[in-house]
Structures are given as structure tokens and as C-alpha cells.
Design a protein around this motif. Structure first.
Motif, PDB file in Angstrom:
ATOM      1  N   UNK A 153       0.844  -1.191   0.000  1.00 31.31           N
ATOM      2  CA  UNK A 153       0.000   0.000   0.000  1.00 31.31           C
ATOM      3  C   UNK A 153       0.875   1.235   0.000  1.00 31.31           C
ATOM      4  N   UNK A 154       0.578   2.142  -0.879  1.00 39.00           N
ATOM      5  CA  UNK A 154       1.292   3.422  -0.879  1.00 39.00           C
ATOM      6  C   UNK A 154       0.257   4.535  -0.984  1.00 39.00           C
ATOM      7  N   UNK A 155       0.635   5.692  -0.537  1.00 40.79           N
ATOM      8  CA  UNK A 155      -0.323   6.781  -0.612  1.00 40.79           C
ATOM      9  C   UNK A 155       0.320   8.119  -0.387  1.00 40.79           C
ATOM     10  N   UNK A 156      -0.418   9.116  -0.801  1.00 39.99           N
ATOM     11  CA  UNK A 156       0.015  10.487  -0.550  1.00 39.99           C
ATOM     12  C   UNK A 156      -1.178  11.239   0.043  1.00 39.99           C
ATOM     13  N   UNK A 157      -0.917  11.930   1.128  1.00 36.02           N
ATOM     14  CA  UNK A 157      -1.945  12.734   1.785  1.00 36.02           C
ATOM     15  C   UNK A 157      -1.446  14.174   1.849  1.00 36.02           C
ATOM     16  N   UNK A 158      -2.207  15.066   1.241  1.00 35.97           N
ATOM     17  CA  UNK A 158      -1.818  16.482   1.229  1.00 35.97           C
ATOM     18  C   UNK A 158      -2.900  17.259   1.959  1.00 35.97           C
ATOM     19  N   UNK A 159      -2.483  17.968   2.960  1.00 37.54           N
ATOM     20  CA  UNK A 159      -3.461  18.634   3.819  1.00 37.54           C
ATOM     21  C   UNK A 159      -3.103  20.101   4.002  1.00 37.54           C
ATOM     22  N   UNK A 160      -4.088  20.967   3.956  1.00 34.63           N
ATOM     23  CA  UNK A 160      -3.869  22.350   4.393  1.00 34.63           C
ATOM     24  C   UNK A 160      -4.845  22.621   5.534  1.00 34.63           C
TER      25      UNK A 160
END
Lengths: 742, 319
Positions: free
Chosen positions: A400-407
Motif C-alpha cells: 500500500x502506498x499513498x500520498x496525503x496532502x493537507x492544508x
């Protein structure tokens, strides 16, 4: 950076052999849903009889089985507790993925015991220590305080504590309540409480599945360092329109659902209408709360548009207000607004992608009117993009891979006790990448290791930080598994929580200021899980350390002093969960031994939620003919409090205009001992519930009658020093709810 | 099955009988602590300090203690600009004897008026050798704005605004507007003062006065309709309005130093009605004990009342 490279090399070494394995085999995938309404059946079982192997469905009802020897016909059994199992014969072609979408029926199945959901009878090597799956039926079977509530039911899970009947806030394994992540369909809910923490904002009727991680969770979860509550909502009935209405002493609610072209919708709304019952929670004090919540979700899946894709749009709002007639009393209001768009895509290859944009806003305000309360307001705007990829290898390993971008934009306004206004505004971003590898190729052994890399942190010190995590399961005997996990968890956002308040209305969220480091928690967990025919017993032990734990600066005197100070925390304990099914009864007992400490400014003390022993017994009885009954007995050793060690006369300066005030103007004031060194008496309570379901014509009725605190135990909540009054928790309290489903 | 129900019922009964309420005491062993209270007035020469000890009572009602906890025999000194001032033991007649009936034990000094914005240190050496120390800085100078309203009604017809200014942002202000009046039939020997509220508000169905709280705001505005209402209240029930003479009004502003402001705020600026705070807010800058060492200054400005305005209320102006 060197550490990151090492993790990358390790992943490649593991993935390469898998790619070589994928020869002359077939695959199987599909969705398992409810025949009546098309709702996903999460965590059900798919079993290939000839191979004695299979897979479990995920929260979307999706499964994927790899490495099936090709060119043969197999009998695949689909099962889900409470539903009729279904067997399907299917031919598996080489290098092909066979699609199997299966609907199961619950018709004619009367559960003899309370639904036992999420038991992965297939994946015995699942690395899921600390994970608890909760079925909505389980929630409804428990005696209700006023309403069925997700958070209140968590408090019966070993390792989870509350500080009183008045609050649904929960504390997991010695962590504070602001260390718990609550997600609705992947969106963070910042203040998930109605009426000052009495109830969850999430109406159980809209829930499909609940996963609760008490610790040791995988690299896919960030943001909080104690626990994760992952709630997945229903999709709505794909075949027929339906209406549900129900009413309790406190609220009325309605649910609408039905099909739309290539999809379905669900709409729920709940509104409080009567506050009388709340007096019982607030020591007979008038509590004029007014609240509502609403939820909608639309699902769309059209193969002509994009094949094997599912799109979801949902919105959620909750609003609370406390407004008194008296202008000398303050008013409150707070609200959550959530909106999300998700795209779930499955492929012919064993790849699953899940993309989502999640918006979560929280606003809270204290309006002083003419009271002496200082005005306060807090706003949080969170916009997050999540991209998650799961790939299953023929060896059964998963990556499993992922990217989480949060502001996140936080705004806090408050007036300090000395009258200085404080405006704290912070806008920050977080980019996290995670990768995890689930080593599941051996039937009796599972290993998940992963790492979450915070490329950019919300705080200055949070960038380029790693969160490595590892979890393992080893089947010692067919009926006994050993599980263990270790992980590092970083939290960069906190609430300004005054620990001296047992009930707190205003807990604003702020990004941890740059003068402090982000909090880091290390979880060490190990346990044994034993599953016999009718008997399950799980034993887990844990140790948790927290560094850079933010705490409200109780010594803040001037506007220049910092609002927060940093400390450390430590918690350890052992938990036992045992369940014995003896139709038509089910007996569940849980026991927790726990220790929690905080060390703030070199002062070590027990936090407010530290309780040494907690014991629950739940007896459920399926009487038949639509009747069900349950009894729940809870016992906890006393919570800490700060004792009184005397009084002193304090100079009264309210009337400074009249000199000479100080000669005689004194009034008595409490002198307190060491913080939280005393213990309140033990807490125990028995609750009973009886419910009856029946049909009249086309309508289904469900009546529930519960009695809280059957023997009217006077469990102390706190002691009011000013009036020398003992304030107890809930007294004997009968409640009733009615539900109508069309 | 029947046996199970019997056992369960018996268990419930047993638990119910033995455990409905458990005794609880919020107290731990009494510990003696010492308290120094000294609030310096920068506008007088007499300063007072009080030293007390903590006490315990059999129950939870501290008012049941009727033994004055004040301590005598302490050696109290104040350091100010390289000079040491000593406060002396004094007994003062007690006015309110409902709780303690012995004379009030205070420490006082009659010829000490420190300047604004100066530093002070106090030390109390108790008979038993315990030492209490504290430091404070007097408030900075503050002045009323020259463009504030100097009469009632003010420049704006519907409000009267008075402002002030200072170089410090750490002080807290407590304003009070008073109107002085007398009745001609009684005579000037009975001049009375009326405190003007900031507003009248409806609370629980009845109208109550709302007076200005202490705050950091550098000014205050009184609405004319509130002043009207307060002034009309002077003669309520008496038709002979002309018997009432209005002399003048005065705005008094107390400026508290940082320590006194924090002490004031720790109990006055409270929590909300629903949050339940277990550990009471307290503030002390006294090392080795509890209490407060702070200071304040009171300044005032006169405000005239327009004769026509007074007559419009039926009263007479004191010319």
C-alpha cells in the motif's frame, strides 16, 4: 534521508520476487452486497472450498483473490454473519481476473446471538492487533443512555475510558481525547460531539461499518497519536426507495434513501426537540441545547462513463447552540461542515485506488453576553487530498502506498484572564507519503511494516519526520494467535484543553505552535487471541510513551506568556476481552488494568481519565419473536481528583472603589493538595434493555425500552466545593425509543 | 435458563443493597500554609498588609471557622528605591462581627506613598521563621483624554464617552460613574451618590442593573437612556421632583497593576456556566505561600450635568 532510502530498497526487494510469481494463475475479484438494498457487506468472507483459502471484503465490500491455479472450476462460498451463505461455481482462466459480484440475503435468518461482524475467518494471519470492528446492531443491542451512540459504545471496549456519564468523550490507553482521530468516510471530524460531548454527531442510522484502532495502527493513518475511529457510511438503497423515522426523548430523526440512475442516495436528518432529559445529565441544571445534524451521500457507478469506478459525493453538517434567556449568561454555538468527493477504482490487475478530496470545517464560539465569561472563537478549515493505492501480489502479499496532502487554517480568538486579547491564526500544510508492505504469503504468519514520511509538516519541526510502524501475527495453534505491534506516531495539532475542567464546552483546535515540538508517541503492543468454537478470549498488553505533550500553561499570567507548555506522558496496561456464545445468550466480559501519567513542568500526576481497573459484563439474550434483551454492568475504580487540604481567607477586591477594603474584606477559599492525588469512589452501574421488532403491513416497527442505573447507584461525578455539594452522575433513568421503517 | 435469571436477579439485588451510595470526603490531611495580602494604593500614604494562616473545619463550610486566622508578630518590610519601610502590628476595631469577633490584626504604615511605575519588594518574616516574599511594579501613569466628553449629555446626544491613555498595556481598569445629589427638604448634610449602570437588562423576567466590569479597555461609553433611567430612579415614588438637586457627576477609574489584574481576573473573569472546573483558579505572586502583593491607583474626572438636561428630568441643578 538515508533511512528513507533503506525503506525503499527493502520494498523493492520484497516486490520483485512477487512479480516473478505471477505465472499461469488466475484472479478473482468482486463486491459482496446486501440483496435487499445493495449496501456493501464489509468484512465478509469469500472462501474457495477446493483451495481452502480465500479473502475478506474491505469496507466497500470489495475482495480480490490472487494466485488461483488456473484452468479449473471452483466452488466459492460467500458468507456474512446474519446472511444466508451463497455458493457459486466459477471457472478461473489463466492470467484473467474473474469478476464475481454477489448479493447475500438476510431473509429467513434470525440471528440467535448478536451479530459477530468482522471476524476474518479467512485471513487468520491478518496484522490487526488493536483493531475492533463494531456492527451497528451491536450498538443498538446495548442499553441506551438516551440514544444509540457510537462513542458511548466505545467505552465498553477494553482500553477505552470516559470520565463520566455526562460525556461521550473517550480516552484510549492513557491518551487524551484530542489524540483520537475520528473520520467519516475518510474526512476528519474535529468536534464530533453534540450537546457538550453528550452524544456523537454521527447518527448510527447512517453507518455501514466502524473500525476502531486502539493503537499500533498502520502507516496509512496519520494526524493523531492514540487511536483511529474510521466510520464508513451507508450508500443508500440501490433498488428501492425507503423511509425510516424514529424518535427518542431527545431527538426526532428521519432517513431517506433510494436509487438514482447508476447509483443511489441517502439522506439523514436529526434534530433535538426536548431538553428535559438533559437535566438528568447536568445535575438538574437547565440545559437549553438545541442541535441538529444532517448527512447526504450520492453514489455513482456507470461502466459507460468509467468502468469499474465508483464515485461518491457526501456532505455532513452538525450545529449546536446553547442560548439562555438570561443576558447574564453566555451563549455557545459550534458546528461541523464536511464535504467530500471520492473516486474508488478497481482494475483488471489486482490494484485498488482510492482518491478523495475532503473538506472539514469546525467553528465554535462563546458569546459572553453580559456575563463575566471571556469571549472565544475557534475556526478550523481543513482541506485534504488523499490518494491511496493497494496492490495485491500473487503471493498474497499486499503493498500500500499513498500520498496525503493537507492544508489547515486555524483561527483562535480569546480573551486571557487578565483581559488581554489573544488572536492566534495559523495556516499550514502537510504532505505525507506512506508505504507499507503486508507480508501475508504464509498462512500462519503475517507481517506488516511501513513508514509514514512527513515531507512537509504542519509545524516547522514536523517536516522530514518518519513514522515507522510494524505489526505481526503468528498463529501458534489453529485456535491461538500471537500478535504484536510497534509504531511511532506524530501529532501536530492539539486542543487547548483545560485539564482542570471535568466538563469543558470550549476546546479549540490549534496547530502546535513553533515554540514547541510536535508530540511523538511510541506504541508497544503484544497480545494473544484465542478463538474456540463458542469462546473467544483476547489478551493484550501495551506500553505507550509520549514526548512533547502540549498542555495548557496554568501559570500564564501575562499576555506575553506562552499558552502551551510541553511535557511527557506514559501509559501501560493489560486488557482482556472474552466472549462466550451459548444460544440464545451471549456473554461478553472485558477487563482493563491501566496506568497513565503525565509529567508537565516537572510535576508528575495522574491525568483525569486514569483509572486502575475497568470491568464490563454484557449479557445479551435473543428471546425470539422479535424480542431481544441485554444487561450491562460496568465497574471502574475511581478517577483522580485534587483533594482539599484546608481553607484560607482570600483578600476580596471586588469593591476596590470603597477604601479601605482590605481590612475586613476577605472570603474563604479552598486550599488544594497535590494535583489529582486523590481518588473518587469506585463507579459501577447496571443498565438493562428490552426491545421488540414487529411488522404491521408494510411498516417495520422497533421499540426499545432501556433502564440506566437500575439500582440507582450514586456514582460521584465531582464535588462542588463552593456549595459542599456532591454531584452524582446519572440516576435511575428509564428511556424509550421508537423506530418506524417503510 | 430459570436458574440463570434467578442468579442474575439475586446479583442485581445484592449489588443494589450494598452499594447505592459510598461515603466520600474530598479532603486530605490538613496542611498549614501562610497568606500575605498587601495591596498598595498609589494615591494615599497609608498602606496595609495582612498575614493569615490556612485553617480547617470539621465539615466543608469554611464559614464555620470563627477563629480569626490572622497572624500577629510578623516582621514585614517593603523595599522601595533603596529604602526599607517597616509595617507595624496594629489592632483595628472590626465592623462586621458576624464571623470573627476579635479586633482585626493588620500591619500598617502611614507615611508611605510610592511613585507610579516604581518597583516594590515585600517580605514577611513570620514568628515561626517562615518567610513570604513578593515583588510588584506600580501602575504606570494614565491620563484622561482631553477630547472626552466633559458633560452630560455628551457631544453625541445619545451617549457619554470618556477615554484615557497610558504607555502600558498590562493594566486593567475598573470605571465607575457616580452622580451626587441631595434633597433640599433634608439639606446638604445628606449628599448622596448614585452609581450609573452601564445598562439595564432583563434577567429572569426582572430588570437589573449591569455595572462595568474591569477590563483592559481604555475608555467607557454610557448610553444617555441608561443615565436618564438611573437619574429618574432617584425620585421614584415622589411627585415633588423639584426637591431633588443634582450637584455633579464624577468618573472614577481604578487602574490595577499586572499582578493585581491577574489576581482580580483569576476569580472575577470566570468560566462559563456549564464547564465544570475542579481546581479553582487562583493567582498568587507570593513566594513561600499564598496571597497577593499588588497595587492600584484611582483617578477621577469631574463631569458636569447640563442644567437644561437636569430640568428636563424635573430636578433642579445645583448652581
Amino acid at each position: 534521508m538515508l533511512q528513507l532510502k533503506k525503506w525503499g530498497v527493502l520494498l523493492v526487494l520484497l516486490i520483485l520476487p512477487n512479480l516473478l510469481l505471477a505465472q499461469n494463475s488466475g484472479k478473482m475479484r468482486g463486491f459482496v452486497t446486501d440483496e435487499k438494498n445493495g449496501e456493501a457487506l464489509a468484512y465478509g468472507n469469500v472462501y474457495i472450498e477446493e483451495l481452502k483459502t480465500g479473502a475478506s471484503t474491505d469496507e466497500n465490500g470489495y475482495f480480490f483473490i490472487t494466485s488461483i491455479p488456473a484452468g479449473k472450476e471452483y466452488t466459492v462460498v460467500f458468507s456474512y454473519v446474519g446472511y444466508q451463505s451463497k455458493s457459486i461455481d466459477v471457472f478461473v482462466a489463466p492470467n484473467k481476473t474473474t469478476q464475481l459480484d454477489v448479493e447475500l440475503s438476510s431473509e429467513g435468518v434470525e440471528l440467535q446471538t448478536i451479530e459477530k461482524i468482522g471476524e476474518k475467518v479467512i485471513e487468520q494471519n491478518a496484522t490487526d492487533i488493536g483493531l475492533q470492528r463494531i456492527a451497528v446492531r451491536q450498538l443498538e443491542a446495548l442499553p441506551k443512555g438516551v440514544e444509540t451512540d457510537v462513542f458511548r459504545s466505545l467505552q465498553f471496549i477494553p482500553g477505552v475510558r470516559s470520565t463520566g456519564d455526562v460525556s461521550a468523550r473517550y480516552y484510549v490507553r492513557g491518551g487524551a481525547s484530542n489524540e483520537n482521530l475520528v473520520m467519516l468516510n475518510g474526512t476528519t471530524v474535529y468536534n464530533p460531539f453534540h450537546a457538550m460531548g453528550l452524544f456523537s454527531v454521527i447518527d448510527p442510522d447512517m453507518i455501514n461499518s466502524i473500525e476502531f484502532y486502539k493503537g499500533g495502527y498502520g502507516a496509512q493513518f496519520g494526524e493523531r497519536m492514540s487511536s483511529v475511529l474510521k466510520i464508513t457510511s451507508k450508500d443508500g438503497n440501490k433498488y428501492n426507495f425507503g423511509v425510516k423515522a424514529s424518535s427518542s426523548y431527545l431527538t426526532g430523526k428521519v432517513l431517506l434513501e433510494g436509487p438514482i440512475p447508476d447509483g443511489s442516495f441517502i439522506l439523514t436528518a436529526r434534530k433535538s426537540y426536548n431538553n428535559d432529559i438533559l437535566r438528568k445529565f447536568f445535575n438538574e441544571q437547565n440545559a437549553p441545547f438545541d442541535f441538529y445534524d444532517g448527512f447526504f451521500k450520492i453514489n455513482y457507478s456507470n461502466p459507460d462513463f468509467i468502468r469499474d469506478a465508483k464515485f461518491e459525493v457526501y456532505g455532513f453538517l452538525s450545529y449546536d447552540k446553547l442560548d439562555e434567556d438570561d443576558p447574564f449568561k453566555e451563549s455557545f454555538n459550534w458546528q461541523n461542515n464536511l464535504f467530500s468527493f471520492k473516486w474508488l477504482q478497481v482494475y483488471d490487475s489486482p490494484l485498488l485506488t482510492d482518491f478523495g478530496i475532503h473538506v472539514s470545517q469546525f467553528k465554535g464560539e462563546v458569546i459572553p453576553n453580559l456575563s463575566l465569561v471571556s469571549p472565544k472563537s475557534n475556526e478550523v478549515s481543513d482541506v485534504t487530498f488523499k490518494g491511496d493505492f493497494t496492490y495485491l501480489f500473487d503471493s498474497k502479499d499486499e503493498v500500500g502506498v499513498g500520498v496525503h496532502i493537507k492544508t489547515i487554517d486555524t483561527k483562535l480568538f480569546l480573551l486571557n484572564p487578565n483581559g488581554s486579547p489573544a488572536e492566534i491564526e495559523d495556516f499550514s500544510s502537510n504532505i505525507s507519503l506512506y508505504a507499507k508492505y503486508n507480508f501475508l504469503r504464509y498462512e500462519n504468519f503475517g507481517l506488516e511494516f511501513g513508514n509514514r514520511f512527513n515531507l512537509i509538516g504542519l509545524t516547522e519541526a514536523g517536516s522530514f519526520r518518519m513514522e515507522p510502524r510494524i505489526s505481526a501475527t503468528y498463529m501458534i495453534f489453529p485456535f491461538m494467535k500471537f500478535k504484536a505491534a510497534w509504531g511511532l506516531y506524530i501529532q501536530e495539532i492539539t486542543t487547548l484543553t483545560d485539564e482542570n475542567e471535568v466538563i469543558s464546552l470550549f476546546e479549540p483546535w490549534v496547530i502546535i505552535p513553533d515554540y514547541l515540538n510536535p508530540s511523538v508517541s511510541r506504541h508497544y503492543t503484544a497480545g494473544l487471541e484465542t478463538n474456540l468454537e463458542n469462546f473467544t478470549i483476547n489478551i493484550e498488553g501495551y506500553y505507550k510513551s509520549i514526548t512533547d505533550l502540549p498542555a495548557l500553561n496554568q501559570n500564564k499570567k501575562t499576555a506575553d506568556d506562552e499558552d502551551l507548555v510541553s511535557g511527557n506522558g506514559e501509559a501501560y496496561g493489560a486488557e482482556v476481552y472474552a466472549k462466550y456464545d451459548f444460544n440464545p445468550f451471549a456473554l461478553t466480559t472485558t477487563y482493563t488494568l491501566s496506568y497513565a501519567y503525565k509529567d508537565i513542568e516537572n510535576w508528575v500526576y495522574y491525568p483525569r481519565y486514569d483509572s486502575r481497573h475497568a470491568f464490563n459484563v454484557i449479557l445479551e439474550y435473543k428471546i425470539g419473536w422479535g424480542w431481544e434483551a441485554s444487561a450491562l454492568w460496568t465497574y471502574n475504580t475511581g478517577l483522580p481528583f485534587t483533594p482539599l487540604i484546608g481553607f484560607y481567607d482570600r483578600a476580596e477586591i471586588d469593591n476596590l472603589h470603597n477604601y479601605p477594603y482590605i481590612i475586613e474584606s476577605f472570603y474563604p477559599y479552598s486550599l488544594l493538595g497535590d494535583k489529582n492525588i486523590g481518588r473518587l469512589p469506585d463507579y459501577h452501574r447496571l443498565d438493562l434493555s428490552v426491545s421488540k421488532s414487529f411488522e404491521i403491513g408494510f411498516a417495520k416497527f422497533s421499540l426499545d425500552f432501556s433502564v440506566i442505573n437500575v439500582y440507582n447507584r450514586k456514582n460521584i461525578f465531582y464535588f462542588k466545593r463552593d456549595s459542599a455539594e456532591r454531584v452524582n452522575m446519572l440516576p435511575f433513568l428509564p428511556t424509550a425509543t421508537i423506530k418506524i421503517e417503510i | 435458563m430459570k436458574n440463570l435469571i434467578k442468579i442474575f436477579s439475586l446479583l442485581v439485588l445484592l449489588i443494589g443493597l450494598i452499594s447505592c451510595e459510598e461515603e466520600f470526603s474530598p479532603k486530605n490531611e490538613f496542611q498549614e500554609k501562610y497568606v500575605l495580602s498587601c495591596i498598595i494604593r498609589a494615591d494615599t500614604t497609608q498602606q496595609i498588609a495582612v498575614v493569615t494562616r490556612s485553617y480547617d473545619v470539621p465539615g466543608y463550610n469554611p464559614y464555620s471557622n470563627t477563629t480569626d486566622p490572622a497572624l500577629d508578630g510578623a516582621y514585614i518590610r517593603i523595599w522601595y528605591q533603596d529604602t526599607v519601610y517597616t509595617l507595624t502590628d496594629t489592632l483595628v476595631d472590626r465592623i462586621d462581627t458576624t464571623r470573627y469577633d476579635t479586633p482585626v490584626k493588620i500591619y500598617k504604615i502611614d507615611n508611605f506613598q510610592p511613585a507610579l511605575d516604581s518597583e516594590l519588594e515585600i517580605e514577611a518574616l513570620l514568628n515561626n521563621g517562615r518567610r513570604l516574599r513578593a515583588f510588584t511594579s506600580l501602575p504606570q501613569t494614565f491620563k484622561f483624554n482631553y477630547n472626552s466628553d466633559s458633560s452630560i449629555p455628551g457631544n453625541e446626544e445619545d451617549a457619554v464617552t470618556i477615554g484615557w491613555y497610558t504607555a502600558s498595556n498590562k493594566m486593567m481598569y475598573l470605571p465607575q460613574l457616580k452622580v451626587y445629589w441631595y434633597r433640599k427638604s433634608i439639606g446638604k448634610q445628606d449628599i448622596r451618590q448614585l452609581e450609573i449602570p452601564l445598562d439595564y437588562v432583563n434577567s429572569g423576567g426582572s430588570e437589573v442593573e449591569y455595572y462595568p466590569p474591569a477590563s483592559k479597555t481604555l475608555g467607557i461609553t454610557y448610553k444617555m437612556d441608561v443615565i436618564d433611567k438611573a437619574l429618574r430612579g432617584i425620585s421614584e415614588g415622589n411627585e415633588n421632583k423639584e426637591d431633588y438637586y443634582i450637584i455633579f457627576a464624577r468618573l472614577e477609574v481604578i487602574a490595577m497593576d499586572e499582578n493585581l489584574a491577574s489576581y482580580y481576573a483569576s476569580t472575577s473573569v470566570g468560566g462559563d456556566n456549564f464547564s465544570v472546573r475542579l481546581d479553582e483558579a487562583d493567582f498568587s505572586n507570593v513566594q513561600g505561600g499564598y496571597g497577593i502583593f499588588g497595587s492600584y491607583i484611582k483617578k477621577s474626572t469631574s463631569i458636569s450635568l447640563d442644567s437644561d438636561y437636569i430640568r428636563s428630568l424635573g430636578y433642579k441643578p445645583e448652581l
